[in-house]
Scaffold this motif. Sequence first.
Motif, PDB file in Angstrom:
ATOM      1  N   HIS A   9      46.736  32.040  32.952  1.00 12.53           N
ATOM      2  CA  HIS A   9      45.317  30.996  33.431  1.00 12.53           C
ATOM      3  C   HIS A   9      44.641  32.593  34.437  1.00 12.53           C
ATOM      4  N   ALA A  62      42.953  31.330  38.217  1.00 12.98           N
ATOM      5  CA  ALA A  62      42.628  30.297  39.550  1.00 12.98           C
ATOM      6  C   ALA A  62      42.246  31.188  40.649  1.00 12.98           C
ATOM      7  N   GLU A  74      44.114  26.964  46.077  1.00 12.27           N
ATOM      8  CA  GLU A  74      43.695  26.533  45.541  1.00 12.27           C
ATOM      9  C   GLU A  74      42.347  25.812  44.643  1.00 12.27           C
ATOM     10  N   ARG A 129      41.451  25.394  37.966  1.00  9.61           N
ATOM     11  CA  ARG A 129      41.887  26.279  37.241  1.00  9.61           C
ATOM     12  C   ARG A 129      41.398  26.588  35.901  1.00  9.61           C
TER      13      ARG A 129
END
Length: 261
Positions: free
Chosen positions: A208, A210, A217, A220
Amino acid sequence: MPNLTSRLRIRVAVGGAVALLFASMCAAVGSGSAHAFPFTGSLGGSGTCTTTAAQTQGWGSPDHSDDFTSAASLDNWHRYEGAGHAGNGRRTPDAVTVSDGALVISADLAGNSGGVTPRWGGRLHGRWEICARSTVASTAWTPNALLWPDAEDWPAGGEVNFMEIPYPLRDSVDYNLHWGNSDNLERHTRSVDATAWHNWAVEWTPTHIAVFLDGVEWARSSDVNRLPPRAMHLALQLDNYGGVTFPTGSLYVDRVAEYPL
């Protein structure tokens, strides 16, 4: 229907309002803060961004960092020299300075600006964060913090814009993930006062990407087919996207840090 005198009064009133707004924007740029979002805090120095992704996510100690405490910090960076974004203006080393504890990338009326990449190079997967703010400017100027392929094989090598601000009032930010040979785009946008200091960060893993704002966060990407295929390095830029270059603008960066996974 308004008579001639009324129409003239309306034109004068509207013209005065536009002129006042334009003057306010110019004054904001000249003072280094947005008219709508007053700047608070020092220009630079340790501790400007008090909440960071490294702190909230437990990233540990960085492999590389720069606090821009003196002009000697420029020795850690490659300063661009060449054509500007899409051939608009030029990127010149003169546009990049260190002042008051911050890296400063500035634009001029001729359409010139600058950008930098770290001399310590890139990596396959990692975490990066910067403490930065931007001034109000015309639509030509876009502050940009991104990951760029070491192989210089864009678009196949990908591009990760974890702080891209094409909005003149600096009141929103984009996260743009470019992927594939056709330069496909995944975009996320959120509101934020980017004229104030913020910690902007990105985490890139095998599964991923992010993106963080002040340690939280906010976006994403989890489709592994969209993730960069090879090593990337940090780049900090003030891009000229074309059009009217006045008012000009600046990108201030107080700190940069790079962490391993």
